[in-house]
Design an enzyme around this catalytic site. Structure first.
Site, PDB file in Angstrom:
ATOM      1  N   LYS A  49     -11.690  43.722   3.861  1.00 63.99           N
ATOM      2  CA  LYS A  49     -10.925  43.778   5.112  1.00 63.99           C
ATOM      3  C   LYS A  49      -9.992  42.575   5.141  1.00 63.99           C
ATOM      4  CE  LYS A  49     -11.326  44.202  10.121  1.00 63.99           C
ATOM      5  NZ  LYS A  49     -12.255  44.446  11.241  1.00 63.99           N
ATOM      6  N   ARG A 103     -15.489  57.519   9.832  1.00 61.78           N
ATOM      7  CA  ARG A 103     -15.419  57.369  11.299  1.00 61.78           C
ATOM      8  C   ARG A 103     -15.234  58.731  11.960  1.00 61.78           C
ATOM      9  NH1 ARG A 103     -12.781  51.963  11.568  1.00 61.78           N
ATOM     10  NH2 ARG A 103     -13.058  51.124   9.475  1.00 61.78           N
ATOM     11  N   ASP A 122     -11.819  55.767  16.515  1.00 59.65           N
ATOM     12  CA  ASP A 122     -11.595  55.320  15.132  1.00 59.65           C
ATOM     13  C   ASP A 122     -12.530  54.161  14.774  1.00 59.65           C
ATOM     14  OD1 ASP A 122      -9.500  54.413  17.123  1.00 59.65           O
ATOM     15  OD2 ASP A 122      -9.332  52.814  15.646  1.00 59.65           O
ATOM     16  N   ARG A 177     -17.102  43.732   3.166  1.00 63.17           N
ATOM     17  CA  ARG A 177     -18.187  44.287   3.967  1.00 63.17           C
ATOM     18  C   ARG A 177     -18.788  45.498   3.276  1.00 63.17           C
ATOM     19  NH1 ARG A 177     -14.919  46.549   9.351  1.00 63.17           N
ATOM     20  NH2 ARG A 177     -13.611  48.019   8.224  1.00 63.17           N
ATOM     21  N   ASP A 203       0.536  43.431   9.249  1.00 66.77           N
ATOM     22  CA  ASP A 203       0.732  42.699   7.995  1.00 66.77           C
ATOM     23  C   ASP A 203      -0.395  42.939   6.989  1.00 66.77           C
ATOM     24  OD1 ASP A 203      -1.343  41.359   9.199  1.00 66.77           O
ATOM     25  OD2 ASP A 203      -0.217  39.506   9.571  1.00 66.77           O
ATOM     26  N   ASP A 243     -16.428  47.606  12.894  1.00 62.64           N
ATOM     27  CA  ASP A 243     -15.170  46.978  13.312  1.00 62.64           C
ATOM     28  C   ASP A 243     -15.362  46.018  14.482  1.00 62.64           C
ATOM     29  OD1 ASP A 243     -13.803  48.198  11.319  1.00 62.64           O
ATOM     30  OD2 ASP A 243     -12.392  49.278  12.585  1.00 62.64           O
ATOM     31  N   GLY A 258      -5.668  54.798  10.320  1.00 63.26           N
ATOM     32  CA  GLY A 258      -6.056  54.685   8.914  1.00 63.26           C
ATOM     33  C   GLY A 258      -6.396  53.253   8.575  1.00 63.26           C
ATOM     34  N   GLY A 288      -5.482  50.216   7.762  1.00 60.91           N
ATOM     35  CA  GLY A 288      -4.227  49.469   7.722  1.00 60.91           C
ATOM     36  C   GLY A 288      -4.361  48.132   7.022  1.00 60.91           C
ATOM     37  N   ARG A 289      -5.597  47.681   6.899  1.00 59.29           N
ATOM     38  CA  ARG A 289      -5.805  46.391   6.213  1.00 59.29           C
ATOM     39  C   ARG A 289      -7.165  46.374   5.523  1.00 59.29           C
ATOM     40  NH1 ARG A 289      -7.116  42.158  11.054  1.00 59.29           N
ATOM     41  NH2 ARG A 289      -8.037  43.623  12.518  1.00 59.29           N
TER      42      ARG A 289
HETATM   43  P1  AMP Z   1      -8.588  47.966  15.337  1.00 56.33           P
HETATM   44  O1  AMP Z   1      -8.147  47.840  16.747  1.00 56.33           O
HETATM   45  O2  AMP Z   1      -8.864  46.663  14.640  1.00 56.33           O
HETATM   46  O3  AMP Z   1      -9.725  48.916  15.169  1.00 56.33           O
HETATM   47  O4  AMP Z   1      -7.352  48.570  14.536  1.00 56.33           O
HETATM   48  C1  AMP Z   1      -6.675  49.749  14.899  1.00 56.33           C
HETATM   49  C2  AMP Z   1      -5.785  50.186  13.769  1.00 56.33           C
HETATM   50  O5  AMP Z   1      -4.816  49.181  13.490  1.00 56.33           O
HETATM   51  C3  AMP Z   1      -6.508  50.459  12.461  1.00 56.33           C
HETATM   52  O6  AMP Z   1      -5.884  51.553  11.846  1.00 56.33           O
HETATM   53  C4  AMP Z   1      -6.288  49.177  11.685  1.00 56.33           C
HETATM   54  O7  AMP Z   1      -6.356  49.370  10.298  1.00 56.33           O
HETATM   55  C5  AMP Z   1      -4.892  48.782  12.128  1.00 56.33           C
HETATM   56  N1  AMP Z   1      -4.656  47.328  12.028  1.00 56.33           N
HETATM   57  C6  AMP Z   1      -5.195  46.360  12.801  1.00 56.33           C
HETATM   58  N2  AMP Z   1      -4.736  45.151  12.428  1.00 56.33           N
HETATM   59  C7  AMP Z   1      -3.883  45.352  11.400  1.00 56.33           C
HETATM   60  C8  AMP Z   1      -3.087  44.499  10.583  1.00 56.33           C
HETATM   61  N3  AMP Z   1      -3.058  43.178  10.745  1.00 56.33           N
HETATM   62  N4  AMP Z   1      -2.337  45.080   9.623  1.00 56.33           N
HETATM   63  C9  AMP Z   1      -2.333  46.409   9.439  1.00 56.33           C
HETATM   64  N5  AMP Z   1      -3.065  47.262  10.169  1.00 56.33           N
HETATM   65  C10 AMP Z   1      -3.830  46.751  11.144  1.00 56.33           C
HETATM   66 MG    MG Z   2     -10.739  49.624  13.754  1.00 58.83          MG
END
Ligand code: AMP
Ligand code: MG
Length: 482
Positions: free
Chosen positions: A108, A178, A247, A171, A120, A257, A90, A92-93
């Site tokens: 983002k 997705r 995702d 962005r 975080d 991403d 989901g 997450g940030r």
């Molecule tokens: P990514 O590898 O950047 O595509 O992220 C994979 C998942 O981890 C996604 O659900 C992001 O929203 C979550 N995510 C990545 N970095 C963070 C962060 N610093 N805080 C919270 N969620 C994160």
């Molecule tokens: Mg991602």
């Protein structure tokens, strides 16, 4: 009607079933500073900054102030990460502020959401700059991508491998949906909601099929086509995404991403840009196959909408859709007419590059100056190759293909100069810009780099140093940490 900032936003995402999202405010970002505003992207969404005070503007772009009409929300999705299904991912940030003029606006790095897990909710300036620059670089290269409207910095400390500082990118994309959104609904057996999501995508992006009895098959076929084309673009421009999890796959076939991405320098077919990817699952030459693998995961999530025979038949079209588009893009780079018989010239060039360790972008650009007269030696190109005979053989093959196509030399040069970029956001260049902005507080450099990345086929003599390949012996390691 006033055009002043902030503009009002719609929020069409709220028409979707509530299972898919959670309304939430951004976490306030201390002392936000505007580092860059990308005017051409603002124009896409009909957003004018007008005379607004830069501090106020930064407060909106950081998510500290609410935008009129906006109900910010984070959405839930699942995904296959490095081959394994993760049922609960989901935003997450990330935070969807709303939409305007057909573009969705998403922050983002704006803080924690219900899907932050142990994270975080923040993004560091280093990785935010990389996303900001690369989305604009891809656009400049003609590759489908999300865009970047603004970059905000903050002194807020954020801990990664070391202490860094926070940033927020605003962005924009026609959609941030997705493959993983469909996977989440399928996993939770929310068949009705899955259908509603498919209808939502059709309504907003393919409205002419709204009442078509085969609309879901069409949707999957279109996602397949767009994904095949995206992979052809990535291969052609020498781009490696680094984290091709489902995702991170856009249902509109956009590059989405940006993490540990990398462009090729010296041509290396099995180049891996993400040093966390120990097995090279997402190596440069694996990407087209991963695109197909990811589409198969999406197909599995769509079985309640389309019969598995139909899904399979659509998936079977992927290899030829990829190959046709790839040959088209690569033929252009060589001034050739797109035709299957040129595959040998294209593959021969890649072999030449691999065995002579040639710089992928530099060599293509240098090929623009190729002299096609039969006895010409083309020393400037030939001398870059350790195996000169291999060059001679390949050059003869290419010359023959050009003669067959009947393209004049002047036309060929013109076409090639428009399709072989002089400027590429190589990792060492991204590092240089990060150093300037983060360590030397030079934000002017962002105007220069964006100007170059938006027009990478032009000469820009004042900034020619940015066209250079990395200094010999430098290798930058990138991980998922951002
Ligand atoms: P990514 O590898 O950047 O595509 O992220 C994979 C998942 O981890 C996604 O659900 C992001 O929203 C979550 N995510 C990545 N970095 C963070 C962060 N610093 N805080 C919270 N969620 C994160
Ligand atoms: Mg991602």
């Amino acid at each position: 009607m006033t055009n002043a900032f902030p503009p009002s936003l719609g929020q069409r995402f709220l028409n979707l079933p509530t299972a898919l999202y959670h309304p939430i405010q951004a976490e306030p970002l201390p002392n936000p500073t505007l580092l860059h505003w990308n005017e051409p992207v603002a124009e896409l969404a009909d957003i004018q900054r007008g005379e607004i005070d830069p501090h106020k503007l930064a407060a909106y772009l950081a998510g500290n102030q609410s935008w009129p009409g906006s109900t910010p929300c984070a959405s839930v999705y699942a995904g296959h990460q490095f081959g394994y299904f993760v049922p609960q991912l989901g935003d997450g940030r990330a935070l969807l502020l709303g939409d305007r003029n057909g573009w969705e606006l998403q922050l983002k790095g704006s803080g924690r959401t219900p899907w932050s897990r142990a994270g975080d909710g923040r993004a560091v300036l280093r990785s935010s700059l990389r996303e900001y620059l690369c989305s604009e670089a891809m656009h400049g290269l003609g590759v489908p991508t999300t865009r970047a409207l603004s970059l905000i910095g903050s002194p807020l400390p954020v801990w990664r491998e070391t202490e860094e500082t926070a940033a927020v990118v605003l962005r924009m994309s026609p959609s941030f949906i997705r493959f993983g959104h469909f996977e989440w609904l399928s996993h939770h057996k929310q068949t009705a909601t899955l259908r509603t999501l498919a209808d939502f995508v059709i309504t907003h992006h393919f409205p002419s099929w709204q009442t078509h009895p085969e609309r879901y098959a069409r949707l999957f076929a279109e996602i397949t086509r767009l994904t095949a084309h995206l992979m052809a673009h990535w291969q052609s421009v020498g781009f490696t995404h680094g984290v091709m999890n489902t995702d991170n796959m856009s249902i509109l076939g956009l590059t989405l991403d940006y993490g540990p991405f990398g462009f090729l320098d010296t041509y290396q077919a099995d180049f891996v840009c993400n040093h966390t990817d120990a097995h090279g699952r997402y190596a440069y030459d694996q990407q087209p196959d991963v695109g197909a693998w990811n589409l198969t995961r999406l197909a599995q999530a769509m079985v309640s909408l389309v019969s598995s025979d139909e899904l399979k038949a659509i998936l079977d079209t992927y290899p030829s859709q990829f190959a046709t588009h790839y040959i088209q893009l690569m033929s252009r780079r060589l001034g050739l007419k797109p035709a299957r018989q040129h595959t040998g010239v294209i593959l021969g060039l890649l072999e030449l590059m691999q065995s002579n360790q040639l710089d992928y972008h530099g060599f293509f650009r240098d090929l623009c100056a190729f002299d096609t007269t039969p006895d010409a030696k083309n020393h400037a190109l030939r001398d870059q190759c350790r195996q000169r005979e291999q060059f001679d053989q390949w050059a003869a093959q290419w010359r023959h293909a050009l003669t067959e196509d009947g393209v004049s030399d002047a036309d060929r040069r013109g076409i090639m100069l428009r399709h072989n970029p002089k400027y590429i956001l190589r990792n060492h260049l991204a590092e240089e810009i990060i150093h300037e902005v983060r360590d030397r507080h030079n934000t002017e450099v962002l105007n220069d780099i964006i100007r170059v990345l938006h027009a990478p086929f032009d000469e820009h003599p004042d900034l020619a140093r940015w066209a250079a390949p990395p200094p010999a012996g430098t290798r930058i390691e990138l991980s998922c940490s951002s």
